[in-house]
Design a protein around this motif. Structure first.
Motif, PDB file in Angstrom:
ATOM      1  N   THR A   1       6.618  19.037  19.446  1.00 28.13           N
ATOM      2  CA  THR A   1       5.520  18.472  19.186  1.00 28.13           C
ATOM      3  C   THR A   1       5.167  19.008  17.611  1.00 28.13           C
ATOM      4  OG1 THR A   1       4.029  20.165  20.003  1.00 28.13           O
ATOM      5  CG2 THR A   1       4.683  18.279  21.418  1.00 28.13           C
ATOM      6  N   GLY A   2       4.331  18.496  17.036  1.00 25.25           N
ATOM      7  CA  GLY A   2       3.787  18.706  15.559  1.00 25.25           C
ATOM      8  C   GLY A   2       2.577  17.659  15.241  1.00 25.25           C
ATOM      9  N   THR A   3       1.853  17.915  14.519  1.00 22.36           N
ATOM     10  CA  THR A   3       0.625  17.209  13.846  1.00 22.36           C
ATOM     11  C   THR A   3       0.924  16.897  12.489  1.00 22.36           C
ATOM     12  OG1 THR A   3      -0.770  18.083  15.799  1.00 22.36           O
ATOM     13  CG2 THR A   3      -1.722  16.833  13.819  1.00 22.36           C
ATOM     14  N   TYR A   4       1.320  15.772  11.985  1.00 25.91           N
ATOM     15  CA  TYR A   4       1.298  15.353  10.632  1.00 25.91           C
ATOM     16  C   TYR A   4       0.928  13.975  10.481  1.00 25.91           C
ATOM     17  CZ  TYR A   4       5.555  18.136  12.446  1.00 25.91           C
ATOM     18  OH  TYR A   4       6.342  18.751  13.099  1.00 25.91           O
ATOM     19  N   PRO A   5      -0.186  13.727   9.551  1.00 28.94           N
ATOM     20  CA  PRO A   5      -1.033  14.676   9.120  1.00 28.94           C
ATOM     21  C   PRO A   5      -1.858  15.134  10.143  1.00 28.94           C
ATOM     22  CG  PRO A   5      -1.758  12.339   8.550  1.00 28.94           C
ATOM     23  CD  PRO A   5      -0.809  12.229   9.510  1.00 28.94           C
ATOM     24  N   ALA A   6      -2.902  15.993   9.662  1.00 30.31           N
ATOM     25  CA  ALA A   6      -4.048  16.617  10.403  1.00 30.31           C
ATOM     26  C   ALA A   6      -5.002  15.875  10.571  1.00 30.31           C
ATOM     27  CB  ALA A   6      -4.380  18.145   9.865  1.00 30.31           C
ATOM     28  N   ARG A   7      -5.301  15.079   9.620  1.00 29.45           N
ATOM     29  CA  ARG A   7      -6.656  14.245   9.521  1.00 29.45           C
ATOM     30  C   ARG A   7      -6.126  12.798   8.662  1.00 29.45           C
ATOM     31  NH1 ARG A   7     -11.326  16.445  11.007  1.00 29.45           N
ATOM     32  NH2 ARG A   7     -11.337  18.512  11.169  1.00 29.45           N
ATOM     33  N   PRO A   8      -6.354  11.657   9.617  1.00 30.68           N
ATOM     34  CA  PRO A   8      -6.852  11.584  11.312  1.00 30.68           C
ATOM     35  C   PRO A   8      -5.388  12.258  11.804  1.00 30.68           C
ATOM     36  CG  PRO A   8      -5.987   9.429  10.455  1.00 30.68           C
ATOM     37  CD  PRO A   8      -6.117  10.260   9.157  1.00 30.68           C
ATOM     38  N   PRO A   9      -5.759  13.130  12.909  1.00 30.43           N
ATOM     39  CA  PRO A   9      -4.478  13.863  13.543  1.00 30.43           C
ATOM     40  C   PRO A   9      -3.571  12.957  14.387  1.00 30.43           C
ATOM     41  CG  PRO A   9      -6.632  13.842  15.026  1.00 30.43           C
ATOM     42  CD  PRO A   9      -7.019  13.180  13.436  1.00 30.43           C
ATOM     43  N   ALA A  10      -2.296  13.122  13.922  1.00 28.47           N
ATOM     44  CA  ALA A  10      -1.239  12.140  14.152  1.00 28.47           C
ATOM     45  C   ALA A  10      -0.132  12.916  15.031  1.00 28.47           C
ATOM     46  CB  ALA A  10      -0.334  11.446  13.137  1.00 28.47           C
ATOM     47  N   ARG A  11       0.094  12.626  16.108  1.00 24.79           N
ATOM     48  CA  ARG A  11       0.855  13.737  17.204  1.00 24.79           C
ATOM     49  C   ARG A  11       2.294  13.158  16.841  1.00 24.79           C
ATOM     50  NH1 ARG A  11       0.116  18.951  18.117  1.00 24.79           N
ATOM     51  NH2 ARG A  11       0.899  19.416  20.590  1.00 24.79           N
ATOM     52  N   PHE A  12       3.121  14.168  16.517  1.00 25.84           N
ATOM     53  CA  PHE A  12       4.651  13.947  16.536  1.00 25.84           C
ATOM     54  C   PHE A  12       5.195  14.553  17.638  1.00 25.84           C
ATOM     55  CE2 PHE A  12       8.768  15.167  15.422  1.00 25.84           C
ATOM     56  CZ  PHE A  12       9.287  14.218  15.308  1.00 25.84           C
ATOM     57  N   THR A  53       7.858  14.991   6.301  1.00 21.09           N
ATOM     58  CA  THR A  53       7.796  15.959   7.380  1.00 21.09           C
ATOM     59  C   THR A  53       8.308  15.241   8.656  1.00 21.09           C
ATOM     60  OG1 THR A  53       6.224  17.393   6.590  1.00 21.09           O
ATOM     61  CG2 THR A  53       6.921  17.757   8.894  1.00 21.09           C
ATOM     62  N   THR A  54       7.614  13.910   8.875  1.00 23.88           N
ATOM     63  CA  THR A  54       8.204  13.098  10.002  1.00 23.88           C
ATOM     64  C   THR A  54       9.538  12.567   9.822  1.00 23.88           C
ATOM     65  OG1 THR A  54       5.857  12.541  10.076  1.00 23.88           O
ATOM     66  CG2 THR A  54       7.397  11.019  11.302  1.00 23.88           C
ATOM     67  N   LEU A  55       9.883  12.151   8.827  1.00 27.36           N
ATOM     68  CA  LEU A  55      11.455  11.909   8.707  1.00 27.36           C
ATOM     69  C   LEU A  55      12.334  12.956   8.774  1.00 27.36           C
ATOM     70  CD1 LEU A  55      10.829   9.454   5.234  1.00 27.36           C
ATOM     71  CD2 LEU A  55      11.454   8.799   7.829  1.00 27.36           C
ATOM     72  N   GLU A  56      11.911  14.026   8.307  1.00 30.43           N
ATOM     73  CA  GLU A  56      12.861  15.231   8.329  1.00 30.43           C
ATOM     74  C   GLU A  56      13.080  15.824   9.891  1.00 30.43           C
ATOM     75  OE1 GLU A  56      12.661  19.880   7.361  1.00 30.43           O
ATOM     76  OE2 GLU A  56      11.514  18.857   5.885  1.00 30.43           O
ATOM     77  N   ARG A  57      11.976  15.844  10.639  1.00 29.10           N
ATOM     78  CA  ARG A  57      12.012  16.322  11.776  1.00 29.10           C
ATOM     79  C   ARG A  57      12.666  15.195  12.858  1.00 29.10           C
ATOM     80  NH1 ARG A  57      13.375  20.088  12.001  1.00 29.10           N
ATOM     81  NH2 ARG A  57      12.981  20.077  14.343  1.00 29.10           N
ATOM     82  N   THR A  58      12.502  13.875  12.403  1.00 27.86           N
ATOM     83  CA  THR A  58      13.145  12.865  13.266  1.00 27.86           C
ATOM     84  C   THR A  58      14.827  13.003  13.008  1.00 27.86           C
ATOM     85  OG1 THR A  58      11.250  11.322  13.125  1.00 27.86           O
ATOM     86  CG2 THR A  58      13.293  10.322  13.536  1.00 27.86           C
ATOM     87  N   ARG A 107       0.828  -1.203   0.125  1.00 31.95           N
ATOM     88  CA  ARG A 107       0.100  -0.153  -0.096  1.00 31.95           C
ATOM     89  C   ARG A 107       0.835   1.294  -0.016  1.00 31.95           C
ATOM     90  NH1 ARG A 107      -4.005   0.074   5.002  1.00 31.95           N
ATOM     91  NH2 ARG A 107      -1.716   0.860   6.300  1.00 31.95           N
ATOM     92  N   PRO A 108       0.445   2.347  -0.514  1.00 35.85           N
ATOM     93  CA  PRO A 108       1.413   3.453  -0.766  1.00 35.85           C
ATOM     94  C   PRO A 108       0.985   4.242   0.340  1.00 35.85           C
ATOM     95  CG  PRO A 108      -0.473   3.447  -2.228  1.00 35.85           C
ATOM     96  CD  PRO A 108      -0.515   2.134  -1.994  1.00 35.85           C
ATOM     97  N   VAL A 109       2.065   5.089   0.708  1.00 35.30           N
ATOM     98  CA  VAL A 109       1.883   6.023   2.024  1.00 35.30           C
ATOM     99  C   VAL A 109       0.730   6.879   1.671  1.00 35.30           C
ATOM    100  CG1 VAL A 109       2.982   7.990   3.292  1.00 35.30           C
ATOM    101  CG2 VAL A 109       4.228   5.869   2.631  1.00 35.30           C
ATOM    102  N   ARG A 110      -0.205   7.074   2.704  1.00 33.77           N
ATOM    103  CA  ARG A 110      -1.318   7.569   2.380  1.00 33.77           C
ATOM    104  C   ARG A 110      -1.191   9.258   2.251  1.00 33.77           C
ATOM    105  NH1 ARG A 110      -6.070   5.986   6.678  1.00 33.77           N
ATOM    106  NH2 ARG A 110      -5.771   4.034   5.587  1.00 33.77           N
ATOM    107  N   ASP A 111      -0.353   9.758   3.072  1.00 33.15           N
ATOM    108  CA  ASP A 111       0.066  11.096   2.952  1.00 33.15           C
ATOM    109  C   ASP A 111       1.281  11.302   3.138  1.00 33.15           C
ATOM    110  OD1 ASP A 111       0.277  13.988   3.715  1.00 33.15           O
ATOM    111  OD2 ASP A 111      -1.372  13.969   4.772  1.00 33.15           O
ATOM    112  N   ALA A 112       1.928  11.428   1.899  1.00 31.38           N
ATOM    113  CA  ALA A 112       3.295  11.370   1.520  1.00 31.38           C
ATOM    114  C   ALA A 112       4.040  12.661   2.275  1.00 31.38           C
ATOM    115  CB  ALA A 112       3.623  11.427   0.088  1.00 31.38           C
ATOM    116  N   ALA A 113       3.352  13.772   2.090  1.00 33.59           N
ATOM    117  CA  ALA A 113       4.078  15.078   2.580  1.00 33.59           C
ATOM    118  C   ALA A 113       4.032  14.997   4.283  1.00 33.59           C
ATOM    119  CB  ALA A 113       2.987  16.134   2.388  1.00 33.59           C
ATOM    120  N   ALA A 114       3.039  14.298   4.730  1.00 32.13           N
ATOM    121  CA  ALA A 114       3.265  14.285   6.251  1.00 32.13           C
ATOM    122  C   ALA A 114       4.266  13.341   6.626  1.00 32.13           C
ATOM    123  CB  ALA A 114       1.900  13.710   6.852  1.00 32.13           C
ATOM    124  N   TYR A 115       4.558  12.202   5.769  1.00 32.78           N
ATOM    125  CA  TYR A 115       5.499  11.340   6.122  1.00 32.78           C
ATOM    126  C   TYR A 115       6.890  11.817   5.835  1.00 32.78           C
ATOM    127  CZ  TYR A 115       8.117   6.792   5.822  1.00 32.78           C
ATOM    128  OH  TYR A 115       8.952   5.875   5.853  1.00 32.78           O
TER     129      TYR A 115
END
Length: 207
Positions: free
Chosen positions: A190-201, A27-32, A17-25
């Protein structure tokens, strides 16, 4: 930790399955990566098919990915063989594996995992023990609140059909942050990526 039997059943479909929200993913990798030094010992809990571990391999000294699903670990091993990363290993285990000694890691990652754990507080406390002084927990967790009646009904139906794992923690970001703090951490980002459904980083440093 987690519903290994469920993930065994769906692992191949999940991997395709492809990543549902590539931009949020991304961003998560970048901040990690911003919190990794390139020489750290890192543990990823609930590593799944290993995709995230392999993306982060260049930013760490050594990375151990663990998951309770044997099929997920099988897929992760296949991806590792294709990737060729020399500093990554995958194991079928969880946070309570006795071979993980106190102060073994500089960072522990837990993406899309904490909301699925019945033993969340115990796991957070165990993570703190495994971290070296000043080490960080980096997590991303679905936080859809305590109510979410429509989602509760949908999730119940999916579970009956065998299409969703057992156990799901309905909590707010504030609930989760309070638990992480109570386990002995100081939240530093902290951050939220993606906003829906809200995933708290959340990035939290061991106190």
């Amino acid at each position: 930790m987690g519903d290994g039997a469920f993930w065994d059943r769906v692992a191949r479909r999940y991997a395709a399955r492809p990543v549902r929200d590539a931009a949020a993913y991304e961003t998560t990798l970048e901040r990690t990566a911003a919190h990794l030094t390139g020489a750290q010992d890192v543990l990823e809990l609930g590593c799944g098919t290993g995709a995230t571990a392999l993306r982060l391999a260049a930013h760490v000294g050594r990375l151990t990915g663990c998951d309770t699903s044997s099929e997920m670990i099988q897929i992760a091993g296949e991806r590792l063989a294709e990737d060729g990363a020399q500093n990554v290993v995958f194991r079928r285990c969880d946070a309570f594996d006795p071979t993980f000694e106190p102060e073994s890691f500089d960072a522990v990652l837990a993406f899309n995992l904490l909301h699925l754990l019945e033993d969340r507080l115990a796991t957070l406390e165990r993570v703190r023990v495994m971290l070296r002084p000043g080490g960080v927990l980096i997590s991303k967790t679905i936080c859809i609140g305590r109510g979410a009646l429509h989602f509760r009904l949908l999730l119940g139906a999916l579970r009956l059909a065998g299409l969703a794992p057992g156990g799901f923690g309905f909590m707010t970001p504030q609930d989760l942050e309070a638990q992480i703090t109570a386990a002995g951490f100081e939240i530093v980002e902290t951050g939220t990526y993606p906003a829906r459904p809200p995933a708290r980083f959340i990035v939290a440093r061991k106190r």
